[in-house]
Design an enzyme around this catalytic site. Sequence first.
Site, PDB file in Angstrom:
ATOM      1  N   ARG A  13      37.325  38.127  47.337  1.00  0.00           N
ATOM      2  CA  ARG A  13      38.617  38.829  47.456  1.00  0.00           C
ATOM      3  C   ARG A  13      39.196  39.265  46.107  1.00  0.00           C
ATOM      4  O   ARG A  13      40.126  40.064  46.060  1.00  0.00           O
ATOM      5  CB  ARG A  13      39.630  37.951  48.213  1.00  0.00           C
ATOM      6  CG  ARG A  13      39.429  38.016  49.714  1.00  0.00           C
ATOM      7  CD  ARG A  13      40.404  37.124  50.446  1.00  0.00           C
ATOM      8  NE  ARG A  13      40.008  35.718  50.370  1.00  0.00           N
ATOM      9  CZ  ARG A  13      40.822  34.699  50.662  1.00  0.00           C
ATOM     10  NH1 ARG A  13      42.070  34.927  51.018  1.00  0.00           N
ATOM     11  NH2 ARG A  13      40.395  33.453  50.563  1.00  0.00           N
ATOM     12  N   LYS A  20      35.570  34.619  39.796  1.00  0.00           N
ATOM     13  CA  LYS A  20      36.956  34.257  40.134  1.00  0.00           C
ATOM     14  C   LYS A  20      37.543  33.240  39.163  1.00  0.00           C
ATOM     15  O   LYS A  20      38.643  33.441  38.637  1.00  0.00           O
ATOM     16  CB  LYS A  20      37.019  33.713  41.561  1.00  0.00           C
ATOM     17  CG  LYS A  20      38.404  33.189  41.930  1.00  0.00           C
ATOM     18  CD  LYS A  20      38.536  32.904  43.397  1.00  0.00           C
ATOM     19  CE  LYS A  20      38.109  31.503  43.740  1.00  0.00           C
ATOM     20  NZ  LYS A  20      38.531  31.131  45.116  1.00  0.00           N
ATOM     21  N   GLN A  73      24.186  25.160  41.948  1.00  0.00           N
ATOM     22  CA  GLN A  73      24.065  25.188  43.406  1.00  0.00           C
ATOM     23  C   GLN A  73      23.622  26.606  43.778  1.00  0.00           C
ATOM     24  O   GLN A  73      24.421  27.541  43.727  1.00  0.00           O
ATOM     25  CB  GLN A  73      25.423  24.851  44.050  1.00  0.00           C
ATOM     26  CG  GLN A  73      25.351  24.709  45.560  1.00  0.00           C
ATOM     27  CD  GLN A  73      26.723  24.684  46.208  1.00  0.00           C
ATOM     28  OE1 GLN A  73      27.698  25.211  45.663  1.00  0.00           O
ATOM     29  NE2 GLN A  73      26.811  24.087  47.385  1.00  0.00           N
ATOM     30  N   ASP A 105      39.539  26.528  40.734  1.00  0.00           N
ATOM     31  CA  ASP A 105      40.444  27.682  40.849  1.00  0.00           C
ATOM     32  C   ASP A 105      41.902  27.282  41.095  1.00  0.00           C
ATOM     33  O   ASP A 105      42.653  28.017  41.726  1.00  0.00           O
ATOM     34  CB  ASP A 105      39.970  28.622  41.963  1.00  0.00           C
ATOM     35  CG  ASP A 105      40.067  27.987  43.343  1.00  0.00           C
ATOM     36  OD1 ASP A 105      40.255  26.756  43.419  1.00  0.00           O
ATOM     37  OD2 ASP A 105      39.961  28.711  44.347  1.00  0.00           O
ATOM     38  N   ARG A 335      48.215  44.326  12.170  1.00  0.00           N
ATOM     39  CA  ARG A 335      46.844  44.104  12.632  1.00  0.00           C
ATOM     40  C   ARG A 335      46.234  42.903  11.898  1.00  0.00           C
ATOM     41  O   ARG A 335      46.815  42.372  10.958  1.00  0.00           O
ATOM     42  CB  ARG A 335      46.052  45.392  12.446  1.00  0.00           C
ATOM     43  CG  ARG A 335      46.537  46.489  13.408  1.00  0.00           C
ATOM     44  CD  ARG A 335      45.973  47.845  13.054  1.00  0.00           C
ATOM     45  NE  ARG A 335      44.528  47.805  12.932  1.00  0.00           N
ATOM     46  CZ  ARG A 335      43.802  48.701  12.272  1.00  0.00           C
ATOM     47  NH1 ARG A 335      44.414  49.722  11.651  1.00  0.00           N
ATOM     48  NH2 ARG A 335      42.505  48.597  12.213  1.00  0.00           N
ATOM     49  N   ALA A 382      58.933  55.043   1.020  1.00  0.00           N
ATOM     50  CA  ALA A 382      58.773  55.508   2.403  1.00  0.00           C
ATOM     51  C   ALA A 382      57.581  56.456   2.505  1.00  0.00           C
ATOM     52  O   ALA A 382      57.295  57.219   1.589  1.00  0.00           O
ATOM     53  CB  ALA A 382      60.046  56.217   2.846  1.00  0.00           C
ATOM     54  N   TYR A 389      39.771  54.238   3.513  1.00  0.00           N
ATOM     55  CA  TYR A 389      38.497  54.604   4.139  1.00  0.00           C
ATOM     56  C   TYR A 389      38.027  55.935   3.592  1.00  0.00           C
ATOM     57  O   TYR A 389      38.726  56.952   3.707  1.00  0.00           O
ATOM     58  CB  TYR A 389      38.741  54.686   5.648  1.00  0.00           C
ATOM     59  CG  TYR A 389      37.530  54.912   6.497  1.00  0.00           C
ATOM     60  CD1 TYR A 389      36.356  54.211   6.283  1.00  0.00           C
ATOM     61  CD2 TYR A 389      37.579  55.821   7.557  1.00  0.00           C
ATOM     62  CE1 TYR A 389      35.258  54.420   7.096  1.00  0.00           C
ATOM     63  CE2 TYR A 389      36.486  56.029   8.378  1.00  0.00           C
ATOM     64  CZ  TYR A 389      35.317  55.323   8.145  1.00  0.00           C
ATOM     65  OH  TYR A 389      34.233  55.522   8.955  1.00  0.00           O
TER      66      TYR A 389
HETATM   67  C1  UD1 Z   1      38.265  23.417  51.379  1.00  0.00           C
HETATM   68  C2  UD1 Z   1      38.356  22.125  52.184  1.00  0.00           C
HETATM   69  C3  UD1 Z   1      39.665  22.116  52.931  1.00  0.00           C
HETATM   70  C4  UD1 Z   1      40.825  22.256  51.976  1.00  0.00           C
HETATM   71  C5  UD1 Z   1      40.651  23.506  51.120  1.00  0.00           C
HETATM   72  C6  UD1 Z   1      41.690  23.549  50.043  1.00  0.00           C
HETATM   73  C7  UD1 Z   1      36.107  21.503  52.802  1.00  0.00           C
HETATM   74  C8  UD1 Z   1      35.089  21.524  53.884  1.00  0.00           C
HETATM   75  N1  UD1 Z   1      37.243  22.080  53.117  1.00  0.00           N
HETATM   76  O1  UD1 Z   1      38.209  24.469  52.316  1.00  0.00           O
HETATM   77  O2  UD1 Z   1      39.803  20.914  53.666  1.00  0.00           O
HETATM   78  O3  UD1 Z   1      42.046  22.312  52.671  1.00  0.00           O
HETATM   79  O4  UD1 Z   1      39.371  23.503  50.500  1.00  0.00           O
HETATM   80  O5  UD1 Z   1      41.608  24.749  49.340  1.00  0.00           O
HETATM   81  O6  UD1 Z   1      35.872  20.960  51.755  1.00  0.00           O
HETATM   82  N2  UD1 Z   1      32.482  25.424  46.678  1.00  0.00           N
HETATM   83  C9  UD1 Z   1      31.277  25.245  46.031  1.00  0.00           C
HETATM   84  N3  UD1 Z   1      30.139  25.277  46.756  1.00  0.00           N
HETATM   85  C10 UD1 Z   1      30.132  25.486  48.093  1.00  0.00           C
HETATM   86  C11 UD1 Z   1      31.368  25.670  48.741  1.00  0.00           C
HETATM   87  C12 UD1 Z   1      32.524  25.626  48.018  1.00  0.00           C
HETATM   88  O7  UD1 Z   1      31.235  25.055  44.818  1.00  0.00           O
HETATM   89  O8  UD1 Z   1      29.050  25.505  48.668  1.00  0.00           O
HETATM   90  C13 UD1 Z   1      33.713  25.388  45.885  1.00  0.00           C
HETATM   91  C14 UD1 Z   1      34.417  26.728  45.872  1.00  0.00           C
HETATM   92  O9  UD1 Z   1      34.057  27.470  44.722  1.00  0.00           O
HETATM   93  C15 UD1 Z   1      35.867  26.310  45.829  1.00  0.00           C
HETATM   94  C16 UD1 Z   1      35.910  24.972  46.534  1.00  0.00           C
HETATM   95  O10 UD1 Z   1      34.587  24.483  46.521  1.00  0.00           O
HETATM   96  O11 UD1 Z   1      36.321  26.102  44.499  1.00  0.00           O
HETATM   97  C17 UD1 Z   1      36.429  25.079  47.952  1.00  0.00           C
HETATM   98  O12 UD1 Z   1      35.595  25.923  48.688  1.00  0.00           O
HETATM   99  P1  UD1 Z   1      36.163  26.872  49.807  1.00  0.00           P
HETATM  100  O13 UD1 Z   1      35.048  27.569  50.447  1.00  0.00           O
HETATM  101  O14 UD1 Z   1      37.270  27.677  49.283  1.00  0.00           O
HETATM  102  O15 UD1 Z   1      36.731  25.777  50.828  1.00  0.00           O
HETATM  103  P2  UD1 Z   1      37.797  25.988  51.950  1.00  0.00           P
HETATM  104  O16 UD1 Z   1      37.153  26.556  53.135  1.00  0.00           O
HETATM  105  O17 UD1 Z   1      38.974  26.682  51.408  1.00  0.00           O
END
Ligand code: UD1
Length: 478
Positions: A13, A20, A73, A105, A335, A382, A389
Amino acid sequence: MTVVVLAAGGGTRMKSKTAKVLHPLAGRSMVGHVLAAVAELQPRRVVAVVGHQREQVAPHVSEAMPEALIAVQKTQDGTGHAVRIAWEALPEADREGTVLVAYGDTPLLEGRSLAAFLEDHQGAGRAVSILSGIVARPHGYGRVVRDADGGVTGIVEQKDASPEQLAVNEINSGILAFDAAFLREALPRLSADNAAGEYYLTDTVALARQDGLGVGAFPLDDVLQTEGANDRAQLAELGREKNRRIVADWMRAGVTVMDPATTWIEVDVQLAPDVTILPGTQLLGATVVEEDAVIGPDCTLQDVEVGAGARVVRTHGQLAVIGAGATVGPFSYLRPGTRLGAGGKIGAFVETKNAQIGDGAKVPHLSYVGDAEIGEGTNIGAGTIVANYDGVHKHRTVIGKHARTASNNTFVAPVTVGDGAATGAGSVIREDVPAGALAVTAGPQRTISGWVLRRREGTAQADAARAAGAADEQAQEI
Ligand code: UD1
Ligand code: CA
């Protein structure tokens, strides 16, 4: 304690070629803010999980926190999967005690909130604790599910929740604390049998409960601290809020801020008590302002040092030093490499670059000073241009102490003007001027009488000249 920072997600998004978590606010990337909060806990080990755009994220994390481990990952199969990848990257010695999981984030996160959460978690001796929040609009978050006695039984994700569970307004912030021994045996038990087909880290809560282990939630009143920015509108909102907090902290520390709404101060800026900041001012990077200095209105200073009692008005400055009691502006452009001495002046429509201007020296009006040294007490006329250069190379100009150079001079570098020297108006100084000498390069003036009457007959100019008694009878050669 070991900290896992999850930063592998996509951030679609944002619609950005920049990952992000690397989007900046208040002078740091989002993940940079999280790492700074985590660093306050002095953890034994930090591991960041990267995936999407890891060619950007991994080097950035390593720069912000060189000692952090990076775990990759490759496919984003859920937060539970991400933590498993982190676990596998940890040396055995770090798989003990407490493991804190945070997201990359949440830029408003503060170390002291994490510390309070961890104290609660460790004090209660739980297998897993949830940093939760009570929010008006829980849509999208995992909900904290409790039994009739108020005991936490699990977290249910938005997609998997019953209508009754959707009505719960206590949400999982995403930040969880684990007893490492529990986490070790819980991670392999997670399944992807849910609406998202992902390994949910949040399922560990129900597992701990089933095992009869301690689980609980610690609600954080300041819910913005765990809020993530998923698009640019949220980024701007969190950026404004972060700034509001920074400005409020400085006001509490004794800085006068006339208009907090139009004052932007980044996290690494340092301000002394009794600094005054006027509207429309941005203080960025490693800017430092000493006491009694007045900045603004309408200044942008990045990595600028401002001495005590200096006055800086409508100025754009970068990597510059402004001495104590000096005055700068309005409409000055400082600068990199500009150093203005104590009590010196850089005035209106003056641009400086790599210029050392001594104590009490003045460049008051309409000038460019580049690659130059100007001694103490010297006054530059002034409209002076230091021509540094030659079209190929940059050269240096040195002007001594207490010199007086006249208006509309050009100093053609490399050139040296001695202490106490003087120049005539309109001079083009190409050769060195010894101390105490006067250098004049403009030729004698030619005055051609009656020229306007002959060449501009019928104009207002000619009429004015005639009315003033100009005569046109002289036949002058032009
Ligand atoms: C997650 C939580 C939810 C919580 C919410 C808060 C889980 C299953 N759900 O949901 O309960 O209320 O965050 O914002 O944990 N990420 C990875 N690898 C992955 C998936 C995610 O590194 O495979 C990281 C993302 O970059 C992010 C964070 O984990 O920083 C959360 O992932 P996101 O997919 O946003 O989780 P939500 O569905 O929002
Ligand atoms: Ca999210």
